[in-house]
Structures are given as C-alpha cells and as structure tokens.
Design an enzyme around this catalytic site. Sequence first.
Site, PDB file in Angstrom:
ATOM      1  N   ASP A   1     -19.693  15.642  20.561  1.00  0.00           N
ATOM      2  CA  ASP A   1     -20.498  15.441  19.362  1.00  0.00           C
ATOM      3  C   ASP A   1     -21.986  15.374  19.682  1.00  0.00           C
ATOM      4  O   ASP A   1     -22.396  15.317  20.838  1.00  0.00           O
ATOM      5  CB  ASP A   1     -20.084  14.139  18.667  1.00  0.00           C
ATOM      6  CG  ASP A   1     -18.682  14.203  18.096  1.00  0.00           C
ATOM      7  OD1 ASP A   1     -18.254  15.298  17.690  1.00  0.00           O
ATOM      8  OD2 ASP A   1     -18.012  13.152  18.054  1.00  0.00           O
TER       9      ASP A   1
ATOM     10  N   TYR B   1     -13.269  10.541  29.899  1.00  0.00           N
ATOM     11  CA  TYR B   1     -14.592  10.138  29.426  1.00  0.00           C
ATOM     12  C   TYR B   1     -14.983   8.798  30.043  1.00  0.00           C
ATOM     13  O   TYR B   1     -14.127   7.970  30.370  1.00  0.00           O
ATOM     14  CB  TYR B   1     -14.598   9.972  27.902  1.00  0.00           C
ATOM     15  CG  TYR B   1     -14.619  11.253  27.117  1.00  0.00           C
ATOM     16  CD1 TYR B   1     -15.823  11.776  26.638  1.00  0.00           C
ATOM     17  CD2 TYR B   1     -13.443  11.939  26.826  1.00  0.00           C
ATOM     18  CE1 TYR B   1     -15.849  12.947  25.894  1.00  0.00           C
ATOM     19  CE2 TYR B   1     -13.456  13.112  26.090  1.00  0.00           C
ATOM     20  CZ  TYR B   1     -14.663  13.604  25.624  1.00  0.00           C
ATOM     21  OH  TYR B   1     -14.676  14.766  24.892  1.00  0.00           O
TER      22      TYR B   1
END
Length: 269
Positions: free
Chosen positions: A51, A109
Amino acid sequence: MKIALGIEYNGQNYYGWQRQEKVRSVQEELEKALSHIANEKIDIFCAGRTDSGVSGTGQVVHFETNAIRPEKAWAFGTNAHLPDDIAVAWAKQVDDEFHARFSATARRYRYILYCNKLRSAILAGGITHCHLDLDAEKMHQAGQCLLGEQDFSSFRAAQCQSHTPWRNVHHLNVSRIGKYIIVDIQANAFVHHMVRNIVGSLIEVGAGNQPIEWMQWLLEQKNRQLAAPTAKPDGLYLVDVIYPQKFDIPKRPIGPLFLEDGLLNRPLK
C-alpha cells in the site's frame, strides 16, 4: 526469456506498488527503467502489492522479454535509470514456470515501532512513533493465538477484494531492540491491511489497555469494527518472499537495515 528481480524500495514517496493514473507508483518507475534497458515495453508481476507508504526490502518481481542481456545489466543498468528510493538487489534468469506471485508459498513482513516520548525527525517515515513504553512480551504472547489457518475477518479491511478471509500464519514474533519493537509475521498470504490491523490491536495490548486474551476474542468475533484502528503504513516492510527450492531464488539478509535476525532478542523461526 523470463527474468526475476529482487527489489528494495522506500515507499514514502509513492502511492503504493501498483501502477495508477496521475500518481507515482513503484511499479511504474521500475517498468520505465526496465523498458529503457530492454528497448521494449516491459510489464512486471510482483509477489505482493504493498500500500501507499509501505516499503520493501524483499520484494520479488518477474517479467518476460525478447531482449538478451547479462544478469548484471538487468541489475546495474536498471538501477542507473531508477530514482534513489528504488533499487534492484539481484537479477536472475528463471524457468518459464516461475511466477513471482503464484509460485510464492509465503510472504514475510516486519513492522517497526519506535517507543520514545519524543518523536524522531531522522527516522520519520521509516518507523511508527509510539510515545508509550509498550510491553513487547505481552504483545508476543497475545499474537500467538493468530498462528495457523484461521478466519481473519477481524483484521481485514472493508475494501479487501479477496474472496476469502482465511489465511495461514506461520509465525508471529514480537521482539525488542532498545527503543525499537519489531513485529515479525509470516503467512501464506495476507488480506488487505492484515498486518497493520494486527499491529494496531497488539499496541493496545502492549500499552496495557487490553489483556493478552483480547486478541483471541477479536479473532473469534470476526468483526473488524471491534478491533483497534489500523496502524500507520510507516514502519511496515515486506522483507521476504518464500519460494520452493527448485527455483533457486537468491536470498538476502532479512531487513530492514540493522534489524537482521542475529540482532533480535527472540529467535525467529
């Protein structure tokens, strides 16, 4: 021929990975640079679309081309045409069956929190500042209920386009290095905003606003409105993509920057 690349990028100045009209994207900048080297239009496919504001140290992409170039040309040559906040880390010719997204078995992540009463100017954009002294051990304990294949509706953005909220989390570790807290999570895939929504709720536990058992309760409710607000994109990094060994995809130290595995207090699986 088909080429795979390892990509590192600072997402602060981009409206996410995916190409969009009238705004900067990492994909567009990379495709322009590759097209210059190949002398033809290049379309790339990535392992995970991050994003706006999210960075990557372990992104993987692939593309097909008629151009014959040595691997170092795809790396050094492309870097010469990229902005300073995007870089090719490695290049490799791969088998035709390889696909950056569909061949991947897991994504990993890391979310970096900087716990200090006053914010840092130098670290701005690369971490999320938290003025509270969070309890990393409680955050780690709370996150263990998320392991395995489960319904993550409580941590799924309303605009998520995935057909299912079910994901398989392989590990979720929370560690501390001085004033930094690192949330490290690996799963087969992630629903939209899943990592940031999980971190937002773990912060509530670390701050003492909710008990450790709250995360289990949230998971069972399957209701996003009951969980904490979404954590900021600052400090979120795609650090690794895992593939079957047969593809022989190059591996780099897990980042970002100084946060290599050997420096973390809690061994990572």
